[in-house]
Design an enzyme around this catalytic site. Structure first.
Site, PDB file in Angstrom:
ATOM      1  N   LYS A  13      35.322 -44.291 178.148  1.00  0.00           N
ATOM      2  CA  LYS A  13      36.533 -45.222 177.993  1.00  0.00           C
ATOM      3  C   LYS A  13      37.224 -45.084 176.850  1.00  0.00           C
ATOM      4  O   LYS A  13      38.543 -44.932 176.670  1.00  0.00           O
ATOM      5  CB  LYS A  13      36.263 -46.740 178.258  1.00  0.00           C
ATOM      6  CG  LYS A  13      35.470 -46.893 179.529  1.00  0.00           C
ATOM      7  CD  LYS A  13      35.212 -48.437 180.028  1.00  0.00           C
ATOM      8  CE  LYS A  13      33.851 -48.981 178.862  1.00  0.00           C
ATOM      9  NZ  LYS A  13      32.797 -48.388 179.203  1.00  0.00           N
ATOM     10  N   ARG A  87      35.184 -57.911 181.504  1.00  0.00           N
ATOM     11  CA  ARG A  87      33.808 -57.593 182.153  1.00  0.00           C
ATOM     12  C   ARG A  87      33.045 -58.533 182.978  1.00  0.00           C
ATOM     13  O   ARG A  87      32.121 -58.193 183.518  1.00  0.00           O
ATOM     14  CB  ARG A  87      33.080 -57.449 180.810  1.00  0.00           C
ATOM     15  CG  ARG A  87      32.629 -55.999 180.020  1.00  0.00           C
ATOM     16  CD  ARG A  87      31.890 -56.060 178.962  1.00  0.00           C
ATOM     17  NE  ARG A  87      31.159 -54.851 178.631  1.00  0.00           N
ATOM     18  CZ  ARG A  87      31.441 -54.170 177.691  1.00  0.00           C
ATOM     19  NH1 ARG A  87      32.614 -54.063 177.078  1.00  0.00           N
ATOM     20  NH2 ARG A  87      30.780 -52.873 177.526  1.00  0.00           N
ATOM     21  N   ARG A 126      25.631 -39.879 171.150  1.00  0.00           N
ATOM     22  CA  ARG A 126      27.109 -40.453 170.538  1.00  0.00           C
ATOM     23  C   ARG A 126      27.124 -40.532 168.986  1.00  0.00           C
ATOM     24  O   ARG A 126      26.069 -41.244 168.390  1.00  0.00           O
ATOM     25  CB  ARG A 126      27.609 -41.599 171.133  1.00  0.00           C
ATOM     26  CG  ARG A 126      28.899 -42.144 170.397  1.00  0.00           C
ATOM     27  CD  ARG A 126      29.617 -43.265 171.123  1.00  0.00           C
ATOM     28  NE  ARG A 126      28.632 -44.220 171.574  1.00  0.00           N
ATOM     29  CZ  ARG A 126      29.105 -45.122 172.600  1.00  0.00           C
ATOM     30  NH1 ARG A 126      30.346 -45.097 173.091  1.00  0.00           N
ATOM     31  NH2 ARG A 126      28.256 -45.949 173.033  1.00  0.00           N
ATOM     32  N   ARG A 160      25.722 -46.066 166.645  1.00  0.00           N
ATOM     33  CA  ARG A 160      25.467 -47.721 166.733  1.00  0.00           C
ATOM     34  C   ARG A 160      24.217 -48.128 167.011  1.00  0.00           C
ATOM     35  O   ARG A 160      23.519 -47.476 167.552  1.00  0.00           O
ATOM     36  CB  ARG A 160      26.530 -47.865 168.157  1.00  0.00           C
ATOM     37  CG  ARG A 160      27.976 -48.034 167.758  1.00  0.00           C
ATOM     38  CD  ARG A 160      28.847 -48.089 169.021  1.00  0.00           C
ATOM     39  NE  ARG A 160      28.332 -48.857 170.094  1.00  0.00           N
ATOM     40  CZ  ARG A 160      29.096 -48.866 171.444  1.00  0.00           C
ATOM     41  NH1 ARG A 160      30.298 -48.211 171.348  1.00  0.00           N
ATOM     42  NH2 ARG A 160      28.504 -49.599 172.250  1.00  0.00           N
ATOM     43  N   ARG A 171      22.323 -52.915 178.942  1.00  0.00           N
ATOM     44  CA  ARG A 171      23.826 -52.574 179.117  1.00  0.00           C
ATOM     45  C   ARG A 171      23.980 -52.106 180.551  1.00  0.00           C
ATOM     46  O   ARG A 171      25.113 -52.844 180.971  1.00  0.00           O
ATOM     47  CB  ARG A 171      24.261 -51.857 178.166  1.00  0.00           C
ATOM     48  CG  ARG A 171      24.305 -52.311 176.644  1.00  0.00           C
ATOM     49  CD  ARG A 171      24.328 -51.125 175.734  1.00  0.00           C
ATOM     50  NE  ARG A 171      25.568 -50.654 175.615  1.00  0.00           N
ATOM     51  CZ  ARG A 171      25.728 -49.633 174.796  1.00  0.00           C
ATOM     52  NH1 ARG A 171      24.874 -48.928 174.000  1.00  0.00           N
ATOM     53  NH2 ARG A 171      27.091 -48.792 174.921  1.00  0.00           N
TER      54      ARG A 171
HETATM   55  P1  AP5 Z   1      32.906 -43.103 174.962  1.00  0.00           P
HETATM   56  O1  AP5 Z   1      33.949 -42.681 175.088  1.00  0.00           O
HETATM   57  O2  AP5 Z   1      32.293 -43.714 173.590  1.00  0.00           O
HETATM   58  O3  AP5 Z   1      32.489 -44.196 176.156  1.00  0.00           O
HETATM   59  P2  AP5 Z   1      32.560 -45.634 176.353  1.00  0.00           P
HETATM   60  O4  AP5 Z   1      33.004 -45.655 177.710  1.00  0.00           O
HETATM   61  O5  AP5 Z   1      33.827 -46.009 175.298  1.00  0.00           O
HETATM   62  O6  AP5 Z   1      31.485 -46.090 175.939  1.00  0.00           O
HETATM   63  P3  AP5 Z   1      30.836 -47.497 175.250  1.00  0.00           P
HETATM   64  O7  AP5 Z   1      29.364 -47.449 175.118  1.00  0.00           O
HETATM   65  O8  AP5 Z   1      31.685 -47.828 173.959  1.00  0.00           O
HETATM   66  O9  AP5 Z   1      31.084 -48.525 176.077  1.00  0.00           O
HETATM   67  P4  AP5 Z   1      30.597 -50.019 176.246  1.00  0.00           P
HETATM   68  O10 AP5 Z   1      31.162 -50.392 177.322  1.00  0.00           O
HETATM   69  O11 AP5 Z   1      29.098 -50.100 176.395  1.00  0.00           O
HETATM   70  O12 AP5 Z   1      30.583 -50.429 174.690  1.00  0.00           O
HETATM   71  P5  AP5 Z   1      31.581 -51.684 174.116  1.00  0.00           P
HETATM   72  O13 AP5 Z   1      31.880 -51.018 172.605  1.00  0.00           O
HETATM   73  O14 AP5 Z   1      32.697 -51.888 174.998  1.00  0.00           O
HETATM   74  O15 AP5 Z   1      31.732 -42.058 175.288  1.00  0.00           O
HETATM   75  C1  AP5 Z   1      30.478 -41.985 175.095  1.00  0.00           C
HETATM   76  C2  AP5 Z   1      29.953 -40.547 174.655  1.00  0.00           C
HETATM   77  O16 AP5 Z   1      30.134 -39.677 175.720  1.00  0.00           O
HETATM   78  C3  AP5 Z   1      30.579 -39.968 173.509  1.00  0.00           C
HETATM   79  O17 AP5 Z   1      29.719 -39.146 172.724  1.00  0.00           O
HETATM   80  C4  AP5 Z   1      31.647 -38.973 173.905  1.00  0.00           C
HETATM   81  O18 AP5 Z   1      31.836 -37.940 172.840  1.00  0.00           O
HETATM   82  C5  AP5 Z   1      31.203 -38.442 175.219  1.00  0.00           C
HETATM   83  N1  AP5 Z   1      32.123 -38.231 176.153  1.00  0.00           N
HETATM   84  C6  AP5 Z   1      33.191 -38.877 176.709  1.00  0.00           C
HETATM   85  N2  AP5 Z   1      33.790 -38.494 177.632  1.00  0.00           N
HETATM   86  C7  AP5 Z   1      32.931 -37.216 178.057  1.00  0.00           C
HETATM   87  C8  AP5 Z   1      33.028 -36.408 179.028  1.00  0.00           C
HETATM   88  N3  AP5 Z   1      34.136 -36.211 179.963  1.00  0.00           N
HETATM   89  N4  AP5 Z   1      32.195 -35.325 179.200  1.00  0.00           N
HETATM   90  C9  AP5 Z   1      31.285 -35.392 178.251  1.00  0.00           C
HETATM   91  N5  AP5 Z   1      31.130 -36.303 177.285  1.00  0.00           N
HETATM   92  C10 AP5 Z   1      31.808 -37.178 177.381  1.00  0.00           C
HETATM   93  O19 AP5 Z   1      30.570 -52.992 174.070  1.00  0.00           O
HETATM   94  C11 AP5 Z   1      29.495 -52.971 173.251  1.00  0.00           C
HETATM   95  C12 AP5 Z   1      28.973 -54.371 173.289  1.00  0.00           C
HETATM   96  O20 AP5 Z   1      29.798 -55.236 172.919  1.00  0.00           O
HETATM   97  C13 AP5 Z   1      28.671 -54.897 174.810  1.00  0.00           C
HETATM   98  O21 AP5 Z   1      27.236 -54.375 175.295  1.00  0.00           O
HETATM   99  C14 AP5 Z   1      28.547 -56.293 174.782  1.00  0.00           C
HETATM  100  O22 AP5 Z   1      27.242 -56.705 173.962  1.00  0.00           O
HETATM  101  C15 AP5 Z   1      29.927 -56.557 173.853  1.00  0.00           C
HETATM  102  N6  AP5 Z   1      31.006 -56.706 174.544  1.00  0.00           N
HETATM  103  C16 AP5 Z   1      32.184 -55.802 174.580  1.00  0.00           C
HETATM  104  N7  AP5 Z   1      33.117 -56.169 175.255  1.00  0.00           N
HETATM  105  C17 AP5 Z   1      32.732 -57.231 175.812  1.00  0.00           C
HETATM  106  C18 AP5 Z   1      33.318 -58.261 176.726  1.00  0.00           C
HETATM  107  N8  AP5 Z   1      34.349 -58.037 177.388  1.00  0.00           N
HETATM  108  N9  AP5 Z   1      32.536 -59.197 177.161  1.00  0.00           N
HETATM  109  C19 AP5 Z   1      31.352 -59.629 176.617  1.00  0.00           C
HETATM  110  N10 AP5 Z   1      30.706 -58.667 175.704  1.00  0.00           N
HETATM  111  C20 AP5 Z   1      31.384 -57.646 175.551  1.00  0.00           C
END
Ligand code: AP5
Length: 215
Positions: A13, A87, A126, A160, A171
């Site tokens: 994402k 979410r 990552r 991270r 997660r």
């Molecule tokens: P990346 O693009 O970083 O993936 P992402 O989907 O953004 O993954 P996240 O882990 O950031 O999502 P998340 O939802 O768990 O974390 P968030 O920060 O929102 O890509 C991942 C890797 O894959 C990278 O190395 C990239 O290079 C590689 N890649 C990407 N595309 C690729 C492809 N097509 N092919 C090959 N490789 C690829 O949330 C973190 C925490 O915050 C949560 O656990 C929760 O505690 C809290 N939180 C955040 N939002 C909320 C909410 N709305 N409500 C409640 N708690 C929340």
């Protein structure tokens, strides 16, 4: 145009949101990034948030809705990309109200589908730039020069704390228990599109463009 990128942790994402910002002038609203900012501020709220994030659980709806509301107030002529929000059904409901109050609408919800074993591999490799937020992967997308961000030249490359196997299991569980029901919610509204998130980054970008050009 306002869109949601929906998908499990590591689906890509953030990677695609950055491309949409560069190419379409949209504004990325990542609740994960906002919460990481709050935790690094060292405030009491930031400390509570850090514990929840490190366990891989969801932060309360009240906190994330408050953060989003603040950012929406600034507006975005090219539209918003909601990355990692909503979410829960409570967050989705709140977003409907906020967008309506702005006199706007959601154009599409794009679900990025990726197998669990690939998600774990992506997240464990990552690392990101602490200065500009560029996202890399140790094996599939390293920096051109080891230790230096390609985009801004910073040497502040970070992993991270929640990108470990135990937190990742939690997660994923949170995603399937609390977030995946949003697929049905947005399907009923005629906004849901699913794309193959297993494809390479350029192909995923093209799939998203295909959806947006028809939305
Ligand atoms: P990346 O693009 O970083 O993936 P992402 O989907 O953004 O993954 P996240 O882990 O950031 O999502 P998340 O939802 O768990 O974390 P968030 O920060 O929102 O890509 C991942 C890797 O894959 C990278 O190395 C990239 O290079 C590689 N890649 C990407 N595309 C690729 C492809 N097509 N092919 C090959 N490789 C690829 O949330 C973190 C925490 O915050 C949560 O656990 C929760 O505690 C809290 N939180 C955040 N939002 C909320 C909410 N709305 N409500 C409640 N708690 C929340």
């Amino acid at each position: 145009m306002n869109i949601i990128l929906l998908g499990p942790p590591g689906a890509g994402k953030g990677t695609q949101a950055r491309r949409l910002m560069d190419k379409r002038g949209m504004v990325q609203l990542s609740t994960g990034d906002m919460l990481r900012e709050a935790r690094s501020s060292g405030s009491a709220m930031g400390k509570r948030v850090a514990e929840v994030m490190d366990r891989g659980e969801l932060v309360t709806d009240e906190i994330v809705i408050g953060l989003i509301e603040e950012k929406l107030a600034a507006g975005a002529p090219g539209g918003f990309i909601f990355d990692g929000f909503p979410r829960t059904l409570g967050q989705a409901d709140a977003l409907d109200g906020l967008i309506e109050r702005m006199g706007q609408k959601l154009s599409a919800v794009i679900e990025m589908q990726v197998d669990d074993d690939v998600l774990v591999e992506r997240v464990s490799g990552r690392f990101t730039c602490g200065n500009c937020g560029a996202v890399y992967h140790e094996r599939t997308h390293p920096t051109a020069v080891a230790g230096i961000c390609d985009a801004c030249g910073s040497s502040d490359l970070r992993k991270r704390p929640d990108d470990n196997a135990e937190s990742m299991r939690q997660r994923l569980m949170e995603y399937y228990k609390k977030t995946s029901s949003l697929i049905g919610y947005y399907h009923a509204k005629g906004l849901h599109h699913s794309i193959d998130g297993l494809a390479d980054v350029d192909t995923v970008e093209q799939s998203i463009a295909h959806v947006l050009d028809r939305a």
